[in-house]
Each structure stands twice: as structure tokens, then as C-alpha cells.
Motif scaffolding. Structure first.
Motif, short mmCIF file in Angstrom:
data_model
loop_
_atom_site.label_atom_id
_atom_site.label_comp_id
_atom_site.label_asym_id
_atom_site.label_seq_id
_atom_site.Cartn_x
_atom_site.Cartn_y
_atom_site.Cartn_z
N MET A 298 -22.34 54.02 13.50
CA MET A 298 -22.28 52.63 14.08
C MET A 298 -21.47 52.34 15.14
N SER A 299 -21.79 51.82 16.07
CA SER A 299 -21.22 51.47 17.11
C SER A 299 -20.38 50.22 16.93
N LEU A 300 -19.18 50.28 17.77
CA LEU A 300 -18.48 49.00 17.71
C LEU A 300 -18.95 47.79 17.84
N TRP A 301 -20.07 47.56 18.62
CA TRP A 301 -20.78 46.59 18.80
C TRP A 301 -21.10 46.06 17.46
N HIS A 302 -21.97 47.00 16.81
CA HIS A 302 -22.67 46.62 15.32
C HIS A 302 -21.65 46.33 14.41
N ARG A 303 -20.45 47.17 14.29
CA ARG A 303 -19.39 46.83 13.48
C ARG A 303 -18.86 45.33 13.45
N PHE A 304 -18.84 44.95 14.86
CA PHE A 304 -18.21 43.50 15.08
C PHE A 304 -18.83 42.60 14.25
N PHE A 305 -20.22 42.73 14.17
CA PHE A 305 -21.20 41.76 13.41
C PHE A 305 -21.21 41.92 12.05
N ALA A 306 -21.09 43.47 11.63
CA ALA A 306 -21.13 43.58 10.10
C ALA A 306 -19.82 43.13 9.49
N ASP A 307 -18.87 43.66 10.16
CA ASP A 307 -17.34 43.36 9.73
C ASP A 307 -16.74 41.88 9.61
N ALA A 308 -16.94 41.51 11.01
CA ALA A 308 -16.44 39.88 11.05
C ALA A 308 -17.24 38.85 10.75
N GLU A 309 -18.76 39.23 10.32
CA GLU A 309 -19.29 38.18 9.77
C GLU A 309 -19.65 37.14 10.63
N HIS A 310 -19.62 37.41 11.95
CA HIS A 310 -20.27 36.46 13.09
C HIS A 310 -21.66 36.39 13.18
N ASP A 311 -22.26 35.38 13.51
CA ASP A 311 -23.64 35.45 13.74
C ASP A 311 -23.94 35.59 15.33
N VAL A 312 -22.93 35.15 16.20
CA VAL A 312 -23.27 34.92 17.61
C VAL A 312 -21.75 35.36 18.48
N LEU A 313 -21.91 36.21 19.60
CA LEU A 313 -20.67 36.42 20.40
C LEU A 313 -20.95 35.66 21.63
N ILE A 314 -19.86 34.90 22.26
CA ILE A 314 -20.17 34.29 23.29
C ILE A 314 -19.34 35.17 24.61
N THR A 315 -20.07 35.46 25.43
CA THR A 315 -19.22 36.06 26.77
C THR A 315 -19.44 35.49 27.97
N PRO A 316 -18.77 35.86 28.90
CA PRO A 316 -19.10 35.66 30.27
C PRO A 316 -20.54 36.33 30.77
N ALA A 317 -21.50 35.81 31.64
CA ALA A 317 -22.72 36.30 31.82
C ALA A 317 -22.52 37.28 32.93
N ALA A 318 -21.37 36.80 33.85
CA ALA A 318 -21.33 37.65 35.13
C ALA A 318 -19.77 37.42 35.59
N PRO A 319 -19.14 38.04 36.62
CA PRO A 319 -17.87 37.75 36.68
C PRO A 319 -17.59 36.64 37.56
N THR A 320 -18.76 36.22 38.18
CA THR A 320 -18.66 34.89 39.22
C THR A 320 -19.91 34.16 38.76
N ALA A 321 -20.02 32.86 39.44
CA ALA A 321 -21.27 32.19 39.38
C ALA A 321 -22.31 32.86 40.02
N ALA A 322 -23.31 32.27 39.88
CA ALA A 322 -24.55 32.98 40.31
C ALA A 322 -24.34 32.94 41.88
N ILE A 323 -25.36 33.87 42.58
CA ILE A 323 -25.02 33.98 43.91
C ILE A 323 -26.52 33.44 44.61
N PRO A 324 -26.36 33.05 45.64
CA PRO A 324 -27.60 32.28 46.22
C PRO A 324 -28.75 33.16 46.27
#
Length: 107
Positions: free
Chosen positions: A1-27
Motif C-alpha cells: 500500500m502506497s503512502l498516498w493510500h495509507r493517508f486516506f485509510a489511516d487518517a480517515e480523511h475524505d479529501v486532501l487539498i493541495t496546491p494545483a501548481a507552484p504558481t498561478a496559471a500562465i497565459p
């Protein structure tokens, strides 16, 4: 089981919110961006959104703000395997909270 899968299984979280990108969108049509005075490939923006797809975890990006130039700033919602519908519902809810951010973006 990967750490990602374990995060949801062990921590009982439904959603993880992360940045979508390191900056705002580019033109649109831009192939590079400046970061701290250094020109970077626009492909540097895509790595963050690809992190979870390689291990079979669904994700969706939602615009939540705009920078000074009016370009969207997004967050990525990540969920456990097979949570696609729940993620879409969470994305719709989040988008409704930040209504001005998604005007003209097509969400």
C-alpha cells in the motif's frame, strides 16, 4: 500500500487539498514562465497535478482565486481510489464558495 493510500485509510480523511501548481496559471499559448527571475518551462506546472494519477487516485483542480494579472489560482482535491463522484461534489461545493474566481474559466 502506497503512502498516498495509507493517508486516506489511516487518517480517515475524505479529501486532501493541495496546491494545483507552484504558481498561478500562465497565459494561454505561453510555453514558459518567470520564477524568481529564472525562465522555467511550462511543463514545470504540470508535475503537481500528476502526482496522484500514477497511483490510481482521482483528483480535480478548482480555481479559488486570481492573481494581480487576473490569472486563476487553483487547488487540487485528491481522494482515495474510486472517490471520483465525491471529489466532483466537493469541487462543485468549493467552486460555489469562490464564485468570482471561476467566472470565465469554464467551471
Amino acid at each position: 500500500m502506497s503512502l498516498w493510500h495509507r493517508f486516506f485509510a489511516d487518517a480517515e480523511h475524505d479529501v486532501l487539498i493541495t496546491p494545483a501548481a507552484p504558481t498561478a496559471a500562465i497565459p494561454a499559448g505561453t510555453r514558459s514562465l518567470m520564477v524568481d527571475g529564472v525562465e522555467r518551462s511550462f511543463f514545470d506546472q504540470t508535475g503537481w497535478a500528476n502526482l496522484t494519477s500514477h497511483v490510481g487516485m482521482p483528483s480535480v483542480v478548482v480555481p479559488v482565486a486570481r492573481n494581480a494579472e487576473g490569472l486563476p489560482i487553483g487547488v487540487q482535491l485528491v481522494g482515495p481510489m474510486y472517490s471520483d463522484r465525491a471529489l466532483l461534489a466537493a469541487a462543485e461545493y468549493l467552486a460555489s464558495l469562490f464564485g468570482e474566481a471561476d467566472e470565465g474559466i469554464g467551471l
